[in-house]
Write a protein that holds these residues in place. Structure first.
Motif, mmCIF file in Angstrom:
data_model
loop_
_atom_site.group_PDB
_atom_site.id
_atom_site.type_symbol
_atom_site.label_atom_id
_atom_site.label_comp_id
_atom_site.label_asym_id
_atom_site.label_seq_id
_atom_site.Cartn_x
_atom_site.Cartn_y
_atom_site.Cartn_z
ATOM 1 N N GLY A 89 0.875 -1.223 -0.064
ATOM 2 C CA GLY A 89 -0.074 -0.078 -0.023
ATOM 3 C C GLY A 89 0.901 1.332 0.031
ATOM 4 N N LYS A 90 -0.048 2.219 0.200
ATOM 5 C CA LYS A 90 0.610 3.516 0.411
ATOM 6 C C LYS A 90 1.421 3.803 1.535
ATOM 7 C CE LYS A 90 -2.545 6.936 0.838
ATOM 8 N NZ LYS A 90 -3.552 7.737 0.458
ATOM 9 N N GLY A 91 2.671 4.605 1.161
ATOM 10 C CA GLY A 91 3.534 5.356 2.366
ATOM 11 C C GLY A 91 3.223 6.526 2.652
ATOM 12 N N CYS A 92 3.276 6.992 3.662
ATOM 13 C CA CYS A 92 3.222 8.372 4.262
ATOM 14 C C CYS A 92 4.545 9.369 4.277
ATOM 15 C CB CYS A 92 2.362 8.379 5.615
ATOM 16 S SG CYS A 92 3.720 7.779 7.095
ATOM 17 N N PHE A 93 4.358 10.286 3.813
ATOM 18 C CA PHE A 93 5.554 11.106 3.721
ATOM 19 C C PHE A 93 5.728 11.980 4.734
ATOM 20 C CE2 PHE A 93 7.390 15.578 2.407
ATOM 21 C CZ PHE A 93 8.574 14.828 1.862
ATOM 22 N N PHE A 94 6.871 11.911 5.443
ATOM 23 C CA PHE A 94 7.138 13.041 6.702
ATOM 24 C C PHE A 94 8.750 12.783 6.744
ATOM 25 C CE2 PHE A 94 8.529 12.801 11.078
ATOM 26 C CZ PHE A 94 7.704 14.102 11.251
ATOM 27 N N ASN A 95 9.018 14.296 6.831
ATOM 28 C CA ASN A 95 10.808 14.615 7.311
ATOM 29 C C ASN A 95 11.511 14.078 5.997
ATOM 30 O OD1 ASN A 95 12.346 16.032 8.747
ATOM 31 N ND2 ASN A 95 13.099 14.406 9.855
ATOM 32 N N GLY A 96 11.052 14.022 4.840
ATOM 33 C CA GLY A 96 11.978 13.625 3.599
ATOM 34 C C GLY A 96 12.103 12.154 3.372
ATOM 35 N N ALA A 97 11.096 11.479 3.864
ATOM 36 C CA ALA A 97 11.202 9.997 3.692
ATOM 37 C C ALA A 97 9.635 9.613 3.574
ATOM 38 C CB ALA A 97 11.971 9.132 4.795
ATOM 39 N N LEU A 98 9.556 8.408 3.181
ATOM 40 C CA LEU A 98 8.245 7.818 3.133
ATOM 41 C C LEU A 98 8.361 6.336 4.258
ATOM 42 C CD1 LEU A 98 7.814 7.189 -0.845
ATOM 43 C CD2 LEU A 98 6.432 8.695 0.731
ATOM 44 N N TYR A 99 7.186 6.275 4.699
ATOM 45 C CA TYR A 99 7.058 5.312 5.821
ATOM 46 C C TYR A 99 6.099 4.357 5.819
ATOM 47 C CZ TYR A 99 10.221 8.455 8.325
ATOM 48 O OH TYR A 99 11.251 9.212 8.859
#
Length: 420
Positions: free
Chosen positions: A251-261
């Motif tokens: 599925g979809k990664g969430c974007f935060f602080n220059g990275a996908l999680y």
């Protein structure tokens, strides 16, 4: 400066009004009371305003500060004022300055703008929250590009006012719903088979927006990641990653602080996962890392986490409902495991007790008021108040995906100034 009264008096002296039997007994200084021809106006106006000094011009820095604080929709209209404003508003430095102000406004304003994707419409939903009152405004949009035989569409990600959509598994579109501009990306070099994971975010080190597509095969234990760079307008394979050669992401990664999680689930052949961990994909280095540890749960260390999200500049993780409860942890300080706050507990049987076993509940955002915005059964948006343990339902129709959205001027073609 000449005021309306002196202007009208001048009219009276030059062009006296002809009295009529139907004229109002009350005196008037309105220009509408005088039948002036266009020729008379051309002769009159220059002589009246010739002695009026022009208004002082604004310092350019002051003008930039004022305009950068306006909503994006207002700036799109103001670009028609003059050529210099159009150049300013479309300048990449101004667009970035406006983005910073827009992000700051969103962080202090108790409201959300959501991009909602359903099988039949694309819409912007504004959810305003003031004094326990929920106001929902829905605006329908058209798909930005014409793609024949539209079948499957999903949100790859949302970042800085840009929405990334995948259509029919092969067409990927970057779209700014505020400006209406979009970009259809070139097709990836190969079609994935097997499980897919994906994401969209911003690499500040190169001022670039990137789309991530990944596939894994359980048999060969191989993970392939392909990266699209908006700056180069091309796809490429990510660099080798010795520490995380095979990852089990979906599925979809969430974007935060220059990275996908993502939350990676760990399996042992049974119907349920036995563990989980947070895995990130650094957009600058283009490799997987473990930078954030899940909360320590003591005796419940094997508690399985289902996903991760971003809210108010903080990461949050949520559990896979076991029984009838959903738990949400907020990370107060990035990369510090001990900074996970006490969990928010939500009981599904408080919503619809008869459908607990079949319910889908996903947290989307945690507001500054403490309320949690939830996607309930992919059909409703629900606000949960942890203090009062109450729900407020926001029905918006059948939907397949939701993304938090911010109106900006970022161009989907260049990632900088809007091509207005």
């Amino acid at each position: 400066m000449t005021n309306s009264k002196s202007f009208s008096c001048c009219i009276c002296r030059l062009f006296p009004r002809t009295s009529t039997s139907e004229a109002s007994p009350q005196k008037t200084t309105s220009l509408a009371a005088y039948a002036l021809s266009s020729r008379q106006l051309k002769l009159l106006l220059p002589s009246i305003f010739a002695a009026v000094p022009p208004p002082p011009s604004l310092n350019n820095d002051i003008l930039v500060e004022i305009l950068s604080r306006l909503p994006a929709k207002s700036l799109l209209r103001l670009q028609c004022v003059c050529k210099s404003w159009r150049v300013l508003i479309s300048d990449s430095h101004f667009v970035m300055k406006h983005l910073i102000h827009a992000a700051a406004t969103c962080s202090i304003n108790n409201s959300l703008t959501l991009f909602v994707l359903s099988t039949r419409l694309y819409s912007i939903v504004s959810v305003g929250l003031n004094n326990d009152h929920v106001h929902v405004a829905n605006r329908e949009l058209d798909l930005p590009v014409k793609i024949p035989d539209l079948l499957i569409t999903r949100i790859v990600g949302s970042c800085n006012g840009l929405i990334c959509l995948e259509v029919n598994c092969t067409n990927i579109v970057i779209w700014n719903p505020c400006t209406g501009h979009s970009k259809l990306l070139p097709k990836p070099s190969f079609l994935f088979s097997g499980f897919l994971f994906f994401g969209f975010g911003y690499d500040s080190t190169t001022d670039d927006y990137k789309v991530i597509r990944g596939s894994r095969t359980a048999i060969s234990k191989e993970t392939v990641v392909e990266v699209f760079s908006l700056r180069t307008n091309s796809w490429r394979r990510s660099r080798s990653n010795k520490d995380h050669g095979y990852v089990c992401l979906n599925g979809k990664g969430c974007f935060f602080n220059g990275a996908l999680y993502w939350v990676e689930l760990q399996w042992a052949g049974g119907p349920r996962p036995i563990g989980s961990r947070i895995l990130s994909f650094d957009l600058a280095e283009e490799k997987f890392q473990e930078t954030v540890s899940l909360p320590y749960l003591g005796k419940e260390e094997n508690y399985v986490f289902a996903g991760i999200g971003v809210s108010r500049n903080s990461l949050f993780a949520y559990s896979d409902p076991m029984g009838s409860d959903l738990r949400i942890w907020v990370l107060k300080e990035y990369r510090v495991r001990e900074s996970w706050a006490e969990p928010i507990e939500i009981y599904l049987d408080q919503i619809l007790p008869e459908e607990v076993d079949e319910s889908f509940l996903k947290p989307l955002c945690i507001l500054e008021s403490g309320e949690v915005l939830l996607d309930y059964n992919r059909n409703f948006l629900v606000l949960y108040n942890p203090k009062g343990k109450t729900f407020r339902s926001i029905a918006i129709g059948t939907q397949s995906d939701v993304a938090i959205y911010m109106e900006t001027l970022i161009s989907p073609a260049t990632g900088g100034g809007s091509d207005m």
